[in-house]
Design a protein around this motif. Structure first.
Motif, PDB file in Angstrom:
ATOM      1  N   LEU A  20       0.844  -1.341   0.159  1.00  0.00           N
ATOM      2  CA  LEU A  20       0.120  -0.207   0.003  1.00  0.00           C
ATOM      3  C   LEU A  20       1.121   1.066  -0.190  1.00  0.00           C
ATOM      4  CD1 LEU A  20      -2.784   1.383   0.047  1.00  0.00           C
ATOM      5  CD2 LEU A  20      -3.340   1.000   2.759  1.00  0.00           C
ATOM      6  N   SER A  24       0.495   3.941  -3.470  1.00  0.00           N
ATOM      7  CA  SER A  24       0.900   5.265  -3.171  1.00  0.00           C
ATOM      8  C   SER A  24       1.424   6.371  -3.072  1.00  0.00           C
ATOM      9  CB  SER A  24      -0.210   5.516  -1.186  1.00  0.00           C
ATOM     10  OG  SER A  24       1.078   5.498  -0.312  1.00  0.00           O
ATOM     11  N   PHE A  51      -7.543  -2.388  -3.426  1.00  0.00           N
ATOM     12  CA  PHE A  51      -6.672  -1.478  -3.264  1.00  0.00           C
ATOM     13  C   PHE A  51      -6.913  -0.355  -4.078  1.00  0.00           C
ATOM     14  CE2 PHE A  51      -2.259  -1.921  -4.486  1.00  0.00           C
ATOM     15  CZ  PHE A  51      -1.937  -2.088  -3.357  1.00  0.00           C
ATOM     16  N   ALA A  55      -5.131   3.033  -2.739  1.00  0.00           N
ATOM     17  CA  ALA A  55      -3.391   3.509  -2.789  1.00  0.00           C
ATOM     18  C   ALA A  55      -4.101   5.064  -3.483  1.00  0.00           C
ATOM     19  CB  ALA A  55      -3.425   2.358  -3.781  1.00  0.00           C
ATOM     20  N   CYS A 197      -6.877   0.979   9.020  1.00  0.00           N
ATOM     21  CA  CYS A 197      -5.487   1.331   7.991  1.00  0.00           C
ATOM     22  C   CYS A 197      -5.360   1.908   9.032  1.00  0.00           C
ATOM     23  CB  CYS A 197      -5.769   2.052   7.018  1.00  0.00           C
ATOM     24  SG  CYS A 197      -6.233   0.295   5.786  1.00  0.00           S
TER      25      CYS A 197
END
Ligand code: MLC
Ligand code: AMP
Length: 486
Positions: A20, A24, A51, A55, A197
């Motif tokens: 991730l 990102s 996902f 990102a 997260c």
């Protein structure tokens, strides 16, 4: 390090926190090109929950931009509104939505980037410093003025919203969230994705709600946290009732092992709560919040949850009930909920007058009425009849009326929400036709579908003659509602 922990599960694949972070940084790199910092430029994105969504959201933040999540269920005119209102400099779309977004970007003069391109860029090492007071996100939500308003939060505000939830609901790294909510609204984004997260838990994201898929995952016993709106629990109950006995048993056994199941965004009917407890042994934790404030009130994680109540203030949230002139009301007397604390939003984007009107002496006015009974708050409804909550979505009746009035056969109209077992409220419209014009509900729905999101399209229509011009006002709307309820 959390690098190797699973952050996101989507599309049958697991992605670690390391994945991730890398993805990102690639998105940030593609956004920044040769710049050092986006300096709060708005980046609107239309990406299927999964996902890539996570990102892109983080990539925008890494680049110093403001994330503007768009709704995958919205038709082009509604997307166009948000893109233009936010003044988006850049749009990001995945393959499913590029054909929709590219022409809108061209018309609005915004750069258009595909997720695939962004994820091909080299990951950016040097990223701008993000002070906590920087704007982070704009989420569009309806109010009593006609068009949706962009609710602006900073990184500090989002952090405060998430921290309150971690504390109240004991989010932990071993959690495994099943997320089936849309990701253009606070419930899915903040209560779901960001909370999971923030503690390095696993967030399993479904691209859209599907009762059988959700049950299969709950039935696996792997899910520790689930959060949804009442309509979703209603649908899950219907699917359970329709299933074979051995399937039901497997689903119920798995769901029983979940640590925490929550419900909010609209009133949870007491029968839904009771029935859910009967088949899963889980007493849904009902909480109350708003896009503008994060979560305000919650039933306890440990201790008795009261049916029909939304509990007590979340950590760091001050709540008061006031009468129409802003005076505190005593316990047992209904009043409007006002809220203060570090998690209250910064502003409505580009609308200083609306922002100012939303506060009284530093307190945010929610527009919800509640009563304090034996130490817990019970919601009684909205102060405005023009706000409808349908399927967990907040919808402005005035916005729908404005669109319906564009129809060539419609002279005047009044939209209201009518109580509905499945949807909480159902959007209905009383319509006065122009002389000699004809219009069926079907035709109206076809026409409205290209202009309004599915949950804003009227589900029932009554044609009335000589609808008074002020039928859209507060005074006559209860009569219009009665017309449908009868
Ligand atoms: C869709 N349909 C509706 C409708 N919405 N009918 C009546 N009322 C509505 N509101 C119809 C469609 O036209 C279609 O009909 C059929 O239902 C299926 O449409 P869909 O779009 O596929 O619906 P579905 O995916 O089943 O959506 C139901 C849902 C969804 C409950 C999963 O509405 C949802 O995800 N709601 C969550 C909203 C949310 O996250 N709110 C949080 C806001 S933040 P046909 O005839 O074409 O089949 C907030 C703060 C807080 O509130 O406190 O959390
Ligand atoms: P939104 O603007 O989409 O964030 O919607 C916020 C609104 O949802 C609140 O102002 C309430 O009217 C409603 N809401 C949220 N949670 C609940 C709940 N548990 N019960 C009843 N209404 C709720």
């Amino acid at each position: 390090m959390n690098e190797d922990r699973v952050a996101i599960i989507s599309g049958g694949r697991s992605h670690t926190y390391g994945d991730l972070d890398r993805a990102s940084r690639q998105v940030a790199s593609a956004l920044l090109q040769s710049a050092d910092d986006l300096h709060e430029a708005r980046v609107a994105f239309l990406v299927t929950p999964g996902f890539a969504y996570a990102a892109v959201q983080r990539g925008i933040w890494h680049a110093g931009g403001v994330a503007v999540p768009l709704a995958v269920s919205h038709p082009p005119p509604e997307l166009d509104y948000a893109i233009r209102d936010a003044g988006a400099a850049c749009l990001i779309a995945d393959d499913a939505f590029a054909a929709t977004l590219v022409p809108l970007g061209a018309a609005a003069g915004a750069r258009c980037l595909r997720v695939g391109e962004a994820l091909d860029a080299p990951p950016r090492r040097e990223l701008p410093h993000l002070g906590p007071t920087r704007r982070a996100m704009i989420v569009y939500t309806s109010g009593t003025t006609a068009r949706p308003k962009g609710v602006v939060t900073t990184h500090a505000i989002l952090g405060a919203e998430v921290s309150a939830m971690i504390e109240a609901w004991d989010w932990r790294p071993s959690d495994h969230l099943l997320l089936t909510l849309p990701l253009h609204h606070a419930h899915g984004i903040v209560n779901g994705l960001l909370s999971a997260c923030a503690v390095s838990a696993t967030c399993e994201i479904l691209p859209a709600f599907d009762a059988a898929t959700v049950w299969a995952r709950l039935g696996s016993g792997e899910i520790t946290v689930f959060t949804a709106v009442p309509t979703i629990y209603h649908r899950l109950l219907a699917a359970w009732d329709a299933a074979e006995p051995d399937v039901r048993r497997a689903w119920s056994d798995g769901a029983r092992r979940t640590r925490l199941m929550m419900c909010g965004s609209a009133a949870l009917p007491v029968q839904t709560l009771a029935r859910w407890r009967e088949i899963t042994g889980q007493t849904l934790l009902e909480r109350y919040g708003m896009t503008e404030t994060g979560m305000i009130l919650s039933n306890p994680l440990r201790g008795k949850r009261r049916a029909g109540s939304v509990g007590t203030p979340m950590p760091d949230v001050e709540v008061r009930l006031v009468d129409e002139s802003g005076r505190l009301v005593p316990e047992g007397t209904p009043g409007e909920i006002e809220v203060r604390g570090p998690l209250v939003f910064l502003e409505y984007w580009g609308r200083p007058a609306d922002t100012q009107a939303a506060f009284r002496d530093g307190w945010f006015r929610t527009g919800d009425t509640a009563v304090l009974e034996h130490g817990m708050y019970r919601l009684l409804g909205r102060t405005s009849i023009d706000i409808i909550k349908t399927g967990g979505y907040k919808v402005s009746a005035l916005e729908i009326e404005e669109v319906l009035r564009l129809h060539p056969a419609i002279e005047e109209c009044a939209v209201v929400g009518v109580a509905d077992e499945e949807w909480g409220e159902r959007v209905v419209a009383a319509i006065e036709l122009r002389p000699r014009a004809a219009l069926s509900l079907d035709e109206l729905q076809q026409w409205a579908r290209d202009r309004l999101a599915p949950y804003k399209v009227p589900r029932a229509m009554r044609t009335v003659s000589a609808l008074p011009r002020n039928a859209v006002g507060k005074v006559l709307k209860p009569d219009v509602a009665a017309l449908f309820a009868a």
